[in-house]
Design a protein around this motif. Sequence first.
Motif, PDB file in Angstrom:
ATOM      1  N   ILE A 132      18.629   7.310 -14.969  1.00 16.52           N
ATOM      2  CA  ILE A 132      18.611   8.096 -16.212  1.00 16.52           C
ATOM      3  C   ILE A 132      17.964   9.460 -15.995  1.00 16.52           C
ATOM      4  O   ILE A 132      18.441  10.488 -16.496  1.00 16.52           O
ATOM      5  CB  ILE A 132      17.875   7.311 -17.314  1.00 16.52           C
ATOM      6  CG1 ILE A 132      18.674   6.066 -17.677  1.00 16.52           C
ATOM      7  CG2 ILE A 132      17.634   8.171 -18.543  1.00 16.52           C
ATOM      8  CD1 ILE A 132      17.916   5.087 -18.546  1.00 16.52           C
ATOM      9  N   VAL A 133      16.883   9.496 -15.220  1.00 17.19           N
ATOM     10  CA  VAL A 133      16.121  10.735 -15.065  1.00 17.19           C
ATOM     11  C   VAL A 133      16.832  11.757 -14.180  1.00 17.19           C
ATOM     12  O   VAL A 133      16.757  12.962 -14.444  1.00 17.19           O
ATOM     13  CB  VAL A 133      14.715  10.408 -14.519  1.00 17.19           C
ATOM     14  CG1 VAL A 133      14.001  11.642 -14.032  1.00 17.19           C
ATOM     15  CG2 VAL A 133      13.897   9.721 -15.583  1.00 17.19           C
ATOM     16  N   SER A 134      17.537  11.317 -13.156  1.00 19.81           N
ATOM     17  CA  SER A 134      18.157  12.258 -12.213  1.00 19.81           C
ATOM     18  C   SER A 134      19.147  13.205 -12.879  1.00 19.81           C
ATOM     19  O   SER A 134      19.027  14.432 -12.715  1.00 19.81           O
ATOM     20  CB  SER A 134      18.822  11.501 -11.067  1.00 19.81           C
ATOM     21  OG  SER A 134      17.877  10.756 -10.352  1.00 19.81           O
ATOM     22  N   PRO A 135      20.154  12.720 -13.627  1.00 23.81           N
ATOM     23  CA  PRO A 135      21.043  13.690 -14.279  1.00 23.81           C
ATOM     24  C   PRO A 135      20.345  14.496 -15.378  1.00 23.81           C
ATOM     25  O   PRO A 135      20.685  15.667 -15.606  1.00 23.81           O
ATOM     26  CB  PRO A 135      22.174  12.839 -14.856  1.00 23.81           C
ATOM     27  CG  PRO A 135      21.746  11.444 -14.753  1.00 23.81           C
ATOM     28  CD  PRO A 135      20.609  11.362 -13.804  1.00 23.81           C
ATOM     29  N   ALA A 136      19.382  13.870 -16.059  1.00 26.69           N
ATOM     30  CA  ALA A 136      18.655  14.617 -17.089  1.00 26.69           C
ATOM     31  C   ALA A 136      17.894  15.784 -16.466  1.00 26.69           C
ATOM     32  O   ALA A 136      17.871  16.890 -17.021  1.00 26.69           O
ATOM     33  CB  ALA A 136      17.699  13.689 -17.834  1.00 26.69           C
ATOM     34  N   TYR A 137      17.294  15.539 -15.299  1.00 30.53           N
ATOM     35  CA  TYR A 137      16.575  16.613 -14.607  1.00 30.53           C
ATOM     36  C   TYR A 137      17.534  17.739 -14.223  1.00 30.53           C
ATOM     37  O   TYR A 137      17.206  18.923 -14.357  1.00 30.53           O
ATOM     38  CB  TYR A 137      15.880  16.045 -13.376  1.00 30.53           C
ATOM     39  CG  TYR A 137      15.057  17.052 -12.617  1.00 30.53           C
ATOM     40  CD1 TYR A 137      13.768  17.374 -13.032  1.00 30.53           C
ATOM     41  CD2 TYR A 137      15.564  17.706 -11.505  1.00 30.53           C
ATOM     42  CE1 TYR A 137      13.014  18.305 -12.349  1.00 30.53           C
ATOM     43  CE2 TYR A 137      14.824  18.640 -10.817  1.00 30.53           C
ATOM     44  CZ  TYR A 137      13.552  18.939 -11.247  1.00 30.53           C
ATOM     45  OH  TYR A 137      12.803  19.856 -10.569  1.00 30.53           O
TER      46      TYR A 137
END
Length: 132
Positions: A17-22
């Motif tokens: 979840i965090v990787s594309p959001a970053y």
Amino acid sequence: MKIEAWIFGLSTAFFVIVSPAYWLITNDWTGTSALVMTTLLVAMITLYLGFHAARMDPRPEDRKDAEIADGAGELGFFPPYSWWPLWCGATLAVMVYGLAIHAWWLFIIGVFLGALALCGLVFEYYRGEHAH
């Protein structure tokens, strides 16, 4: 080992979840690639623990009906003090310093000393006070 697989599985989901959001927030290639590699590494650990947990007998920590006494006994071999990791780290520092200042002779000295330190670390329990 099932609880460890669950913990790493939740960590994998978090990094997915965090990787594309970053990436969407920062457009930073460096941090995004580091997060993607972290995701893949945590997923690899999750798969490893999951496969081994399915094949193992449940440990006392994994059973709901386990007693404290079920976990008693020898836990394994814990090595005593050792100076060899210090020498391995020191020779690595000499090698990196040699590369940083472009002193190849210092790097080569570090390689030879590092080989000696690594042999000492590997064969520590075959000779001397703690020989088996």
